[in-house]
Scaffold this active site. Structure first.
Site, PDB file in Angstrom:
ATOM      1  N   THR A   1       0.778  -1.238   0.000  1.00 51.30           N
ATOM      2  CA  THR A   1       0.000   0.000   0.000  1.00 51.30           C
ATOM      3  C   THR A   1       0.811   1.290   0.000  1.00 51.30           C
ATOM      4  OG1 THR A   1      -0.141  -0.099   2.422  1.00 51.30           O
ATOM      5  CG2 THR A   1      -1.943  -1.116   1.152  1.00 51.30           C
ATOM      6  N   GLU A   2       2.072   1.257   0.479  1.00 55.90           N
ATOM      7  CA  GLU A   2       2.822   2.515   0.627  1.00 55.90           C
ATOM      8  C   GLU A   2       4.321   2.295   0.391  1.00 55.90           C
ATOM      9  OE1 GLU A   2       2.007   4.493   4.340  1.00 55.90           O
ATOM     10  OE2 GLU A   2      -0.084   3.841   4.371  1.00 55.90           O
ATOM     11  N   LEU A   3       4.675   1.564  -0.612  1.00 52.98           N
ATOM     12  CA  LEU A   3       6.058   1.137  -0.797  1.00 52.98           C
ATOM     13  C   LEU A   3       7.011   2.304  -1.051  1.00 52.98           C
ATOM     14  CD1 LEU A   3       8.282  -0.993  -1.360  1.00 52.98           C
ATOM     15  CD2 LEU A   3       7.426  -1.115  -3.697  1.00 52.98           C
TER      16      LEU A   3
END
Length: 575
Positions: free
Chosen positions: A443-445
């Site tokens: 989701t937030e790499l």
């Protein structure tokens, strides 16, 4: 009439020579008897304890013995005084190899975390952790990448030194870099691609030998994107750069409670509404991030100062407000953010607060997947707060709340890498999470800027390849929303929207994961290719056919097959 026949068959590539098959299986069930050790134990001596204590010794001041229960033999560390008092086995680790580890663990009483550790010449390597129980066996699966060859000692630890640690079916299997890459390639072929066979014939059914084939991918099915923020709304260069690459997004701050209601009762969704309009214009799906954030430093002051009763009212109003407004416009909701690491709402409202939030969210938009979102579950094996086992335990706790038994849950992995990624641990952690049978999204790499620009690019490519190849990952979003002053940790472009090294990595992989190609049919008019799942445009030309309609493009879709049987699609066009 020109008849174009498309023969679609599912492609399962065999493993390449000398490449040991990777075992993606894991278990989150507590079983009466452990499974057999993966890979026959790998380099572990006496992995099933069928030969007494051969290969095993004491670590610390524990006492060890072999025990037998219903023909199952296992090893026990008892009379423990310190967390590290347990069993051990000496192994030799080889530089640049990736090791996958598994073992089945039980404790004599209660329910406690047990960690597998390797003591090496350069320090301690945490392999993985499981919440072990009494009276049944739990699988611990982990991994590590080795940067220096040398002797090491495997052992287990539990902070509760009063319990016995029981261990069985231990495995430590090394893979070379080449073998690891082959696992990725084979997994992509199975999970992300499909073999397509095209047969070009004329109106009499005669093949068109050496026909020219052009296949252009118009849309990729695998969701891949990055976060955006309100800066994109007034920046054409940003818009063009973003929309030409990505197929999914999330808003950096514009949906968060502290943005939409900075003062009590003064809601403002202007920025979020505009971003939704932008995304809709470009047909880019949006993840809903986030409804509530458990980190007290991210809770606006007026919310922090509320009494328990007033906070409960405000939270209910917040959930209803944001979810009702964007119901049907998002593909997912991050209902509670980072509540493995933080507990603002639980501390104020009670231990079942998160479960009640999901219950309320289900009542408003129960058809959309409701995610829990947190960090360090795959990034750092040292973080005991968010291990895969802890994550699943929290999901089960939420589901066990009255009315949540049919909750449509999802697993959100933020993937903020502040250290060099350990791909073996990343893969094994996802294996464990996947055994819950829920959709998993990255989701937030990002990769920490402190590691340096070149390392960012190198590690980003390694991580993206690993995550895209894992068959249980359903989508990837990077946390690289652009601001004039820079990004959170990892930008993909400079302020003129020229790619940085990280952006070059993204473009390189997008080309690689795409499937646009040109070729020539064989003497019988056949053309074969493995295509990534997605939407395609096909053009065929042949000197013996001059019809203008032949030059017209044909659209077709490649998706995973429902069965292993061959699927055939017949397309007929007028000549």
């Amino acid at each position: 009439m020109l008849l174009l026949l498309f023969f679609f068959t599912l492609s399962f590539a065999g493993f390449r020579a000398n490449a040991l098959t990777y075992d993606y299986t894991a278990s989150i069930e507590c079983l009466a008897n452990p499974h057999k050790p993966q890979y026959g134990g790998g380099i572990i001596i006496n992995p099933e304890l069928n030969h007494g204590l051969r290969g095993w010794s004491t670590f610390g001041n524990a006492k060890i013995e072999q025990r037998v229960s219903e023909d199952n033999k296992y090893i026990v560390a008892h009379s423990r005084n310190q967390p590290e008092d347990s069993i051990s086995q000496k192994v030799y680790l080889q530089k640049d190899k990736l090791y996958t580890f598994s073992a089945w663990i039980q404790v004599s009483d209660g329910d406690f975390p047990v960690r597998a550790v390797l003591k090496t010449t350069t320090g301690f390597k945490h392999i993985g952790t499981v919440f072990a129980k009494s009276k049944c066996w739990s699988m611990l699966k982990g991994g590590l990448t080795v940067n220096a060859s040398g002797p090491a000692e495997l052992y287990f630890e539990s902070k509760n030194a009063t319990v016995e640690i029981w261990v069985d079916s231990i495995s430590l299997q090394p893979f070379t870099q080449e073998q690891w890459k082959s696992h990725q390639d084979q997994s992509i072929e199975k999970a992300r691609e499909r073999k397509v066979r095209i047969h070009a014939v004329d109106e009499q059914g005669n093949p068109l030998p050496n026909a020219s084939i052009s296949i252009i991918q118009k849309k990729v099915s695998f969701p891949f994107g990055t976060a955006i923020n309100k800066n994109i709304l007034t920046n054409t260069a940003y818009q063009n750069w973003f929309s030409s690459r990505f197929t999914v997004t999330v808003f950096e701050d514009e949906m968060k409670w502290y943005t939409t209601e900075p003062s009590p009762g003064q809601e403002d969704y202007t920025a979020a509404d505009a971003l939704f309009q932008f995304a809709k214009k470009h047909s880019i799906p949006v993840r809903g991030h986030n409804v509530l954030w458990d980190d007290p430093s991210k809770v606006q002051g007026w919310v922090s100062s509320l009494s328990r009763n007033d906070l409960a009212v405000a939270v209910k109003k917040r959930i209803n407000s944001v979810m009702s407004r964007y119901k049907g416009q998002v593909i997912a909701w991050d209902v509670v953010n980072e509540n493995l690491h933080f507990s603002f709402f639980e501390d104020k409202l009670g231990s079942t607060a998160s479960a009640t939030f999901y219950n309320g969210a289900q009542g408003i938009d129960g058809t959309t997947t409701l995610f829990m979102n947190d960090y360090n579950t795959i990034e750092d094996s040292r973080d005991g707060l968010s291990t895969p086992d802890k994550y699943i335990q929290k999901l089960k706790q939420i589901r066990s709340f009255p009315g949540n038994n049919n909750l449509k849950q999802g697993i959100g992995l933020e993937s903020h890498f502040s250290i060099a990624p350990d791909l073996a641990y990343v893969r094994s952690s996802i294996d464990t999470l996947a055994s819950a049978g829920l959709p998993i999204w990255i989701t937030e790499l990002d990769i920490a800027s402190a590691l340096g620009q070149q390392a960012q690019a190198q590690y980003l490519e390694q991580v993206l390849r690993e995550l895209h190849a894992h068959p249980k990952i359903n989508g990837i979003i990077m946390w690289s929303a652009w601001k004039p002053g820079g990004c959170y940790q990892m930008c993909l472009t400079d302020n003129s929207f020229n790619n940085l090294p990280t952006g070059n990595v993204v473009d390189k992989l997008l080309r690689e994961w795409g499937s646009s190609l040109k070729g020539t049919a064989d003497g019988e008019g056949f053309f074969e290719a493995s295509l990534s799942h997605g939407d395609y445009e096909l053009k065929i030309s042949h000197p013996n056919v001059t019809s203008s309609s032949l030059a017209q493009s044909q659209r077709f879709k490649v998706s995973s097959a429902d069965t292993l049987e061959q699927t055939t699609l017949h397309l007929q066009v007028s000549a």
